[in-house]
Design a protein around this motif. Structure first.
Motif, short mmCIF file in Angstrom:
data_model
loop_
_atom_site.label_atom_id
_atom_site.label_comp_id
_atom_site.label_asym_id
_atom_site.label_seq_id
_atom_site.Cartn_x
_atom_site.Cartn_y
_atom_site.Cartn_z
N SER A 470 0.83 -1.20 0.00
CA SER A 470 0.00 0.00 0.00
C SER A 470 0.87 1.26 0.00
O SER A 470 2.06 1.21 0.32
N GLY A 471 0.25 2.38 -0.37
CA GLY A 471 0.90 3.66 -0.24
C GLY A 471 1.75 4.10 -1.41
O GLY A 471 2.38 5.16 -1.35
N ALA A 472 1.82 3.31 -2.49
CA ALA A 472 2.63 3.68 -3.66
C ALA A 472 1.81 3.43 -4.92
O ALA A 472 0.87 2.62 -4.91
N PRO A 473 2.15 4.13 -6.02
CA PRO A 473 1.37 3.94 -7.26
C PRO A 473 1.37 2.51 -7.77
O PRO A 473 0.41 2.09 -8.42
N ASP A 474 2.46 1.75 -7.51
CA ASP A 474 2.53 0.38 -8.01
C ASP A 474 2.28 -0.65 -6.93
O ASP A 474 2.65 -1.82 -7.06
N SER A 475 1.65 -0.26 -5.82
CA SER A 475 1.33 -1.19 -4.74
C SER A 475 0.29 -2.20 -5.18
O SER A 475 -0.50 -1.95 -6.10
N ILE A 476 0.28 -3.36 -4.50
CA ILE A 476 -0.71 -4.38 -4.82
C ILE A 476 -2.12 -3.89 -4.50
O ILE A 476 -3.06 -4.07 -5.29
N PHE A 477 -2.30 -3.25 -3.33
CA PHE A 477 -3.60 -2.69 -2.96
C PHE A 477 -3.56 -1.18 -3.19
O PHE A 477 -2.99 -0.44 -2.39
N LYS A 478 -4.16 -0.73 -4.26
CA LYS A 478 -4.13 0.68 -4.62
C LYS A 478 -5.28 1.41 -3.94
O LYS A 478 -6.34 0.85 -3.67
N GLY A 479 -5.08 2.69 -3.66
CA GLY A 479 -6.13 3.51 -3.06
C GLY A 479 -6.15 3.47 -1.54
O GLY A 479 -6.97 4.15 -0.93
N VAL A 480 -5.27 2.67 -0.93
CA VAL A 480 -5.17 2.63 0.53
C VAL A 480 -3.71 2.84 0.92
O VAL A 480 -2.80 2.64 0.10
N ASP A 481 -3.50 3.27 2.15
CA ASP A 481 -2.13 3.51 2.61
C ASP A 481 -2.03 3.18 4.10
O ASP A 481 -2.50 3.92 4.94
N PHE A 482 -1.45 2.01 4.39
CA PHE A 482 -1.21 1.64 5.79
C PHE A 482 0.26 1.30 6.00
O PHE A 482 0.62 0.60 6.94
N HIS A 483 1.13 1.77 5.12
CA HIS A 483 2.55 1.43 5.25
C HIS A 483 3.25 2.40 6.20
O HIS A 483 2.91 3.59 6.26
N TRP A 484 4.20 1.88 6.97
CA TRP A 484 5.07 2.71 7.82
C TRP A 484 6.54 2.36 7.64
O TRP A 484 7.42 3.11 8.02
N PHE A 485 6.82 1.18 7.03
CA PHE A 485 8.20 0.80 6.75
C PHE A 485 8.54 1.33 5.35
O PHE A 485 7.85 1.01 4.38
N PRO A 486 9.59 2.13 5.19
CA PRO A 486 9.80 2.83 3.92
C PRO A 486 10.40 2.01 2.79
O PRO A 486 10.28 2.38 1.63
N LEU A 487 11.07 0.88 3.10
CA LEU A 487 11.79 0.13 2.07
C LEU A 487 10.88 -0.92 1.43
O LEU A 487 10.07 -1.55 2.10
N LYS A 488 11.04 -1.12 0.13
CA LYS A 488 10.26 -2.14 -0.57
C LYS A 488 10.77 -3.54 -0.31
O LYS A 488 10.01 -4.50 -0.37
N ASN A 489 12.07 -3.67 -0.08
CA ASN A 489 12.64 -4.98 0.26
C ASN A 489 13.16 -4.93 1.70
O ASN A 489 13.99 -4.08 2.03
N PRO A 490 12.68 -5.82 2.57
CA PRO A 490 13.02 -5.73 3.99
C PRO A 490 14.33 -6.40 4.38
O PRO A 490 14.68 -6.46 5.56
#
Length: 531
Positions: A470-490
């Motif tokens: 969530s939270g990015a244009p290419d996220s799997i779930f678009k239109g919602v934003d519940f992310h707090w960890f900034p990196l795409k790869n953990p």
């Protein structure tokens, strides 16, 4: 205008030709799988093909397992769009193969029998550790399958000109059913032969495409790069670091995290490690590594040429506008240079790649559950072989259904990126415990459980609350934003956390390491005696 051009390119292809070529491949491989299944008489036959393959055969099959749809479709697309930064995937996968498997592959093969759980539980409390190993194997297999099934959806969208979500979902389901059939009928023998056929065709295809591209540009790599830069919106920046990961300090940190996950993840991939049990001895295991390394490095060098060739001849705008997005770069390049027939061949190769890799993953997941959980936890090592194989086949069906659903949800994502997530999960859950088990005498059951579950939970939590979902244009779930960890790869956080959990768990655990079992494991891993 770009969308119209992409539509015309897709229309120029022949869905009928593509379907026929793919159907021929499926028919041939199903026949091979059926013939191989006639010799599946025991659990050793079903799980490890009776350890009857030579080093050369297993090495080619290994490369087939490793060279997934991410390698063929995702990396070519990433290079075509991002240039140098896209090639970092190839570098990461290639270096990972050299470092991890040369260090760990033979040791784990000598210690275990069928699954990674055999290695991790060798000198620990077996039931609890096997449960943890099976859990991590199932999760890793699921993440890896997401990439392959998403690749199937994008490829079908391009080749059959299916734009609707329902149509793509239906095709993903068909692909999933075929790969489950491979596993149910052929077991490890059938799956291995599918991998050998697929790897041979894949490597031959990329080599021929590479030679053709070199010829088209006067056998000059400089001419190819110049044409790619001229035809790219990035211009000369296509050939420089930073197009994707140099935009800010955060993207640079994301690149470091991606690199760590790619380089360290291979050693924790259960479907790759399991393949070493299909050879009769450690000498053949070493030959497997040599053959697989040659195939893998040759392939990744070819992806560099194919990726920049797609940038030069197809163009980034057309690739992005086509059904499948970045993942359509290699098929579109085939259409440009060889017309409908070459596109059909490349399509069949890509489908073969997806089917073979997902079949291998399904085989690994089902074997881990049946052997580690059912046979050694529920039945305490006294399971009837026929019942154990039956449980493995039921598990394959369940895993296949999960892969189909996950692939539908992940459809449209860059599959090289999705595989990088699977590598992060593998390194976080398995790498620390494998290294500690093999090389640290004090390592105990508590440390094993803390390392596996700590790394696995940390990785999954960070992925859930990252821009991936969530939270990015290419996220799997678009239109919602519940992310707090900034990196795409953990990987940069979860992998060290796993090592820390394993270390602390060993120190606070009440169960002490068994020095006899540790000495036995050390001798066995180094010499192969008793394996």
């Amino acid at each position: 205008m770009t969308m119209d051009l992409a539509a015309k390119e897709v229309a120029a292809s022949s869905p009928l030709v593509n379907t026929i070529v793919f159907s021929v491949f499926v028919a041939i491989t199903l026949y091979v799988v059926y013939r191989a299944s006639s010799r599946n008489r025991s659990t050793a036959d079903y799980y490890a093909a009776g350890s009857a393959f030579t080093g050369r055969q297993n090495g080619i099959a290994l490369s087939g397992d490793y060279l997934s749809a991410a390698s063929f479709l995702g990396i070519a697309g990433a290079i075509a769009i991002q240039g140098y930064d896209g090639f970092l995937y190839s570098i990461g996968f290639g270096v990972a193969w050299l470092i991890d498997l040369l260090l760990i592959a033979e040791l784990t093969r000598n210690t275990g029998r069928f699954t990674m759980g055999d290695v991790l539980s060798f000198r620990m409390r077996k039931r609890r550790v096997r449960a943890a190993a099976a859990t991590s194997t199932l999760v890793i297999s699921f993440f890896y399958m997401l990439a392959q099934m998403a690749g199937a959806g994008g490829l079908i969208a391009l080749l059959l000109n299916i734009h609707g979500g329902f149509g793509q979902a239906l095709v993903i389901g068909v692909v999933g059913l075929i790969m489950v059939l491979y596993v149910l009928v052929g077991g490890m023998k059938g799956t291995t032969w599918v991998q050998i056929i697929k790897a041979s065709i894949l490597i031959l295809s990329v080599v021929l495409m590479t030679v053709f591209l070199f010829g088209k540009f006067g056998f000059s790599f400089s001419n190819l790069l110049s044409s790619a830069a001229e035809n790219s919106p990035l211009g000369d920046k296509l050939l420089e670091p930073g197009a994707q990961y140099g935009k800010s300090d955060l993207t640079k940190l994301d690149f470091v995290s991606l690199s760590v996950a790619l380089i360290l993840g291979t050693a924790g991939l259960p479907h790759v490690l399991m393949r070493f049990y299909t050879v009769p001895n450690s000498q053949e295991a070493r030959r497997s590594v040599v053959w697989a390394t040659c195939c893998v490095l040759l392939f990744y060098l070819c992806t560099l040429v194919i990726g920049f060739g797609a940038a030069a001849l197809v163009g980034a705008d057309e690739i992005k506008a086509a059904p499948g997005g970045e993942n359509s770069a290699a098929p579109l390049l085939a259409l440009h240079i060889g017309g409908t027939l070459l596109l059909g061949i490349v399509a069949a190769v890509a489908f073969a790649t997806i089917l073979a890799v997902v079949a291998g993953l399904t085989m690994t997941a089902s074997a881990s559950f049946a052997h580690d959980v059912y046979a050694n936890i529920f039945k305490r090592g006294k399971a009837d072989p026929v019942d154990e194989v039956r449980v493995a086949r039921i598990t394959a069906v369940v895993v296949g259904i999960g892969a189909i659903v996950g692939g539908i949800l992940a459809n449209g994502q860059n599959i090289a990126f999705l595989v990088a997530l699977a590598f992060a999960v593998a390194a976080s859950a398995n790498l620390s415990t494998l290294l500690y088990s093999l090389f640290w005498k004090r390592f105990n059951t508590t440390g094993t459980l803390w390392g596996i579950y700590g790394g696995l939970i940390a990785c999954l939590v960070l992925v859930i609350f990252s821009p991936v979902l969530s939270g990015a244009p290419d996220s799997i779930f678009k239109g919602v934003d519940f992310h707090w960890f900034p990196l795409k790869n953990p990987g940069l956080v979860s992998i060290p956390f796993s090592f820390l959990c394993g270390f602390i768990g060993t120190l606070v655990g009440r169960t002490k390491a068994d020095p006899r079992k540790q000495a036995e494991m050390e001798v066995r891993s180094l010499t192969g005696i008793g394996s």
